[in-house]
Design a protein around this motif. Sequence first.
Motif, PDB file in Angstrom:
ATOM      1  N   ARG A 161      14.221  11.103 -14.597  1.00 39.06           N
ATOM      2  CA  ARG A 161      14.533  11.308 -13.236  1.00 39.06           C
ATOM      3  C   ARG A 161      14.076  12.411 -12.763  1.00 39.06           C
ATOM      4  O   ARG A 161      14.096  12.831 -11.524  1.00 39.06           O
ATOM      5  CB  ARG A 161      16.092  11.139 -13.228  1.00 39.06           C
TER       6      ARG A 161
ATOM      7  N   GLN B 102       7.016  10.767  -6.285  1.00 40.98           N
ATOM      8  CA  GLN B 102       7.560   9.650  -5.292  1.00 40.98           C
ATOM      9  C   GLN B 102       6.838   8.409  -6.317  1.00 40.98           C
ATOM     10  O   GLN B 102       7.876   7.509  -6.583  1.00 40.98           O
ATOM     11  CB  GLN B 102       7.100   9.632  -4.033  1.00 40.98           C
ATOM     12  N   ARG B 103       5.636   8.206  -6.515  1.00 41.80           N
ATOM     13  CA  ARG B 103       5.079   7.008  -7.085  1.00 41.80           C
ATOM     14  C   ARG B 103       5.897   6.707  -8.607  1.00 41.80           C
ATOM     15  O   ARG B 103       5.971   5.698  -8.766  1.00 41.80           O
ATOM     16  CB  ARG B 103       3.630   7.041  -7.061  1.00 41.80           C
TER      17      ARG B 103
ATOM     18  N   GLY C 293       8.719   7.701  -9.710  1.00 41.52           N
ATOM     19  CA  GLY C 293      10.042   7.331  -9.725  1.00 41.52           C
ATOM     20  C   GLY C 293      11.129   8.457  -9.934  1.00 41.52           C
ATOM     21  O   GLY C 293      12.226   8.315 -10.148  1.00 41.52           O
TER      22      GLY C 293
ATOM     23  N   SER D 263      13.722  11.080  -9.252  1.00 41.54           N
ATOM     24  CA  SER D 263      14.832  11.576  -8.119  1.00 41.54           C
ATOM     25  C   SER D 263      14.856  12.693  -7.376  1.00 41.54           C
ATOM     26  O   SER D 263      15.300  12.927  -6.280  1.00 41.54           O
ATOM     27  CB  SER D 263      16.145  11.028  -8.682  1.00 41.54           C
TER      28      SER D 263
ATOM     29  N   CYS E  42      10.568  13.468  -1.938  1.00 41.27           N
ATOM     30  CA  CYS E  42      11.178  13.591  -3.230  1.00 41.27           C
ATOM     31  C   CYS E  42      11.711  15.137  -3.385  1.00 41.27           C
ATOM     32  O   CYS E  42      11.067  15.794  -3.354  1.00 41.27           O
ATOM     33  CB  CYS E  42      10.366  13.418  -4.626  1.00 41.27           C
TER      34      CYS E  42
END
Length: 303
Positions: A145, A163-164, A166, A168, A190
Motif C-alpha cells: 500500500r 497510481q497505476r 495501486g 494508497s 496518490c
Amino acid sequence: MKLALKIDVRTWRGTREGVPWLMDLLATYGARATFLFTLGPDHTGRALPGLFRRGAVSTARRQPIVSQLGFKTLFYGTLLPSPDIGAECADVMRSTRDAGFEVGIHAYDRVAWQRHAAGAGADWTLRQMQQACARFEEIFGEPARVHGASGWQMNRHAYRLTQRLGFSYCSDTRGRGPFIPVYKAEIVACPQLPTTVPTLDELLGLDGVTVDNVAERTLGLTRELPQLGHVYTLRAELGRRLAPALEKLLEGWRLQGYELVSLNQYMESLAFKDLPRHEIAAGEVPGRPGALALQGREFLAGV
C-alpha cells in the motif's frame, strides 16, 4: 498530535539485525512505525565510489558509516556476491508485519534506484517498481500500500506508477506536510507524506552536531507542534550505535505530546479532499549530497 515513523531498510544486515532490534525498541515505548523494505539484491558495495567521492561524505563521517553497514556489506556486489534480501530475509519481514507494524516498499535494488531513478525512462522505472511489487506480494501475500523511494529519488514515470500500481499513499519526498503531488502540471492522485524533519545522519554531517547532542538538536526542531504533525525517517542500519540517541528521541517526542504512529495511522487522520496540491521540485537538503525530490510551491497559488 501525530508523528509518523518511517524506517528505511536498505541492506541485508539492516534487515536481519537492525529490524528485530528496532521492533523491540519501539515496543518498549509503545510506538508504531512503517518499515519500508529493500526486496532484491544488496548491492551496497556498488554505491561506495559515489558515497566516498570528494565532498560527498566528510572524513569524520566515513568511520561511522562503515560501522553502521558492517565490513562485509561494503563489498556486496563487488568483491562479494550480493545476497538476495527478499529471498533470504522474508521471515524477518513477515515477523515485522505479524508484530503489528506496517510494511511497504523501499526499492527492489535500492542502489540502482538511488543512482539512476531521477533520470530513468519509463521502461526502466516500470521494471524496477514491478519487481518490487511482485516480490512484496510473494512475501506478504498481498499488494503493498505504501512506497518510499530510496534516496528520495523519483521521476515522472514513478509518480504515475504510484497510481497505476495501486499505492494508497507514498513517502517519496521531503517537505513541510502532506500534499497531492503535481509534476509539471500533471496531478498525481496518490498523496505524498513527505519526511519533514532532518534525519540523524544529515544532522551528524553538520558542524557542531555529534552523537551526544543529535537527539537534542532533533527535538529542538519538533518542539513546536504543527497542525498536521511530522513524518520522520530512520534507517535500520543505524542500529545500536545510535541507541542512546534513538531512545532520547522516542521519550522526548512523547513528552512533547506526539503520538508515534505508522504512515497508515497518520494518513487515516487526514482528509484526502482537504490536502493541498503542491508542485514537485528538485533541490538539496543540508547534510545530504545531491538533489532530492522536494515539496514545492502550492499549485496555482495566487492564480
